[in-house]
Design an enzyme around this catalytic site. Structure first.
Site, short mmCIF file in Angstrom:
data_model
loop_
_atom_site.label_atom_id
_atom_site.label_comp_id
_atom_site.label_asym_id
_atom_site.label_seq_id
_atom_site.Cartn_x
_atom_site.Cartn_y
_atom_site.Cartn_z
N GLU A 1 26.83 6.40 -30.83
CA GLU A 1 27.97 6.01 -29.99
C GLU A 1 27.68 4.59 -29.57
O GLU A 1 26.64 4.31 -28.98
CB GLU A 1 28.11 6.96 -28.81
CG GLU A 1 29.41 6.75 -28.02
CD GLU A 1 29.22 5.89 -26.79
OE1 GLU A 1 29.75 4.76 -26.80
OE2 GLU A 1 28.55 6.33 -25.85
N CYS A 3 30.49 2.27 -21.65
CA CYS A 3 31.10 2.08 -22.98
C CYS A 3 32.60 2.32 -22.90
O CYS A 3 33.36 1.77 -23.70
CB CYS A 3 30.48 3.05 -23.98
SG CYS A 3 28.70 2.88 -24.15
#
Length: 542
Positions: A293, A327
């Site tokens: 990720e 993120c």
């Protein structure tokens, strides 16, 4: 050996404590914060049963007071990485053969230790090491980590119970073996929960792991190590090393027994990892699993029908909580001209009310960014925006690193939808807004989709159901997590499996069974009860 079809405790999400004035949890966390702030720790490498102190150390400091040291950690040499690989492989057989319910018990105990005696410790460490407010520390280091541990045990049992069809003549079984070899977990600074989950989720499925935490997160990583040890995790299952990332990775990727990487971090680093694994592919015993990720350029899109206060709250929370160092943080927004004046006015009012400083002061909404490199990068984008004709800073734009790495929450408005801060991941408390004409709603959907290389999170605000449906369809490839009338952050384990595609990662969805499936290698076993003794089929009778 115990026999039975065992049922694990049903996973429930850990309630978030309020830390209200005069509450017991507030008194407790502040006392723990002061205690940890005023003491120093020395963090060794953890390889097998050994705690190795190399003597080559680095200092750990708090981003909001970068001159204050809270301890040191030891750096590995290549020989230590090789030793970690050997220890992991030596531990593999015994750990892989341990009944799943015993592995489950370790991580369920870890969850309860964090919920109870370690809660203040892991929250305080996260506040100090990563400059998180108490609320951001609570939802991350305590609640999300507890949820990961509880739900992953439940997901593990769901995976094991998924079996093929059998009939009276044949019994078909599917076993979910750990991968052959060892796994490498590379974790980021921004979430203590992610730092723990990446090695733990793979280990839970019977794998052995070498874990390299971020240099900026070692202080709170030490609490994770303490919890796992107290929970009964055997030596050698998760080996922990710190040091030069390139050297460590090169040594690990050179091993024939490397079986996979679990990564959260920058897109550039992840692509380099993928390239290295590809170059070495003929060397490995198996095809390594690559799960990552990475970055995001996450958006908020408002429709003309959107509620102004909801949009502004989504921007403020989505862009500025934890200084935009998620993120999933909102870093670009698209606002229709018809509501822009109202949005702008409310946004300036709200951002001006945000207080900034040490996380020890519960009145502060934002604190410092993680380190000087991040500070300098963010400051350079702010300085450039002050010079550019197609950008205007309407609020914020100041910064100061004399004590801590403080960047004011900053809102840039641009007339150029492809302006640099609309496209580049900044990872800080800066959001850029583009105002579009109401009639260009459909064009703006295409613009949002095509502007960024990333596809992690995004949000649409609208009271028009047709518009919501249009956005959901048009942006189906632009996000892995899509939010309707909410900020694009705050995915909850068991509720919103998290991950994105394009340059945001492999979308293997942490917080779901999908992620755990990546850490097993299924084997089908077919047992025939009455075995044929003649090769001839009936059609041969003619």
């Amino acid at each position: 050996m115990l026999k039975g079809f065992f049922h694990v405790p049903k996973a429930v999400n850990e309630p978030v404590k309020s830390y209200a004035p005069n509450s017991l949890e507030k008194v407790t966390i502040l006392a723990e914060y002061k205690k940890m702030w005023n003491s120093k720790i020395d963090v060794p490498l953890y390889i097998g049963s050994e705690e190795i102190r190399t003597g080559n150390t680095k200092s750990m400091t708090a981003p909001h007071d970068h001159k204050h040291s809270v301890g040191t950690y030891h750096l590995a040499e290549k020989s230590h990485v090789e030793k970690a690989i050997s220890n992991a492989l030596e531990s593999k057989t015994k750990w892989a053969n341990l009944p799943w319910e015993d592995r489950a018990a370790i991580f369920l105990k870890a969850a309860e230790l964090i919920a109870g005696p370690y809660r203040a410790k892991i929250n305080a460490a996260t506040m100090i090491a990563q400059s998180k407010t108490i609320y951001q520390a609570e939802i991350d280091a305590s609640c999300e980590l507890i949820d990961f541990l509880r739900y992953n045990v439940q997901f593990m049992t769901q995976i094991y119970s998924d079996q093929p069809k059998s009939d009276s003549s044949v019994w078909n079984r599917l076993e979910y073996r750990p991968l052959e070899g060892f796994l490498y977990a590379i974790t980021p600074f921004n979430f203590t929960a992610i730092a723990a989950n990446l090695p733990a989720s793979a280990a839970m499925m019977g794998n052995v792991v070498i874990w390299k935490p971020s240099d900026s997160q070692v202080f709170s990583a030490k609490i994770i190590i303490d919890v796992f040890k107290e929970a009964g995790l055997p030596d050698g299952v998760i080996n922990v090393i710190f040091g030069d990332a390139q050297m460590i990775s090169e040594t690990i990727f050179a091993s024939r027994d490397f079986a996979g990487v679990h990564f959260t971090g920058s897109t550039h680093v992840f692509k380099d990892i993928w390239k290295t694994i590809g170059t070495n592919i003929h060397h490995y015993k198996t095809y390594p699993r690559i799960v990552g990720e990475t970055g995001g350029k996450d958006f908020i899109l408002a429709h003309p029908s959107a509620n102004v206060k909801q949009v502004v709250t989504g921007i403020v929370r989505g862009a500025f909580e934890f200084q935009g160092q998620k993120c999933s943080a909102a870093s670009r927004a698209y606002i229709p001209s018809s509501i822009w004046s109202a949005v702008k006015s409310q946004l300036i009012t709200d951002v001006k009310s945000l207080k900034m400083g040490s996380p020890e002061d519960f009145g502060n909404f934002v604190t410092a960014v993680i380190h000087e490199g991040s500070f300098d990068k963010l400051a350079s984008f702010i300085d450039q925006a002050k010079k550019d004709q197609d950008a205007e800073i309407i609020i914020g734009g100041n910064y100061d690193k004399s004590v801590g790495f403080f960047i004011e929450p900053t809102v840039i408005v641009t007339t150029n939808p492809k302006y640099s801060t609309m496209e580049t991941e900044l990872f800080g408390p800066i959001i850029t807004i583009y105002v579009y004409e109401d009639k260009d709603w459909i064009k703006t959907l295409k613009l949002v989709d095509e502007t960024s290389e990333y596809a992690l999170t995004g949000a649409v605000f609208s009271q028009d159901r047709y518009a919501i449906a249009e956005a959901t369809e048009a942006l189906k490839n632009a996000t892995g997590n899509f939010y309707v009338n909410d900020k694009p952050t705050g995915a909850v384990v068991g509720m919103q499996p998290f991950g994105g595609a394009r340059s945001s990662g492999t979308n293997d969805k942490a917080g779901s069974a999908l992620n755990l499936l990546r850490w097993v290698s299924p084997r089908t076993i077919k047992e025939t009860f009455v075995t044929p003794e003649d090769y001839r089929y009936p059609f041969l009778g003619e």
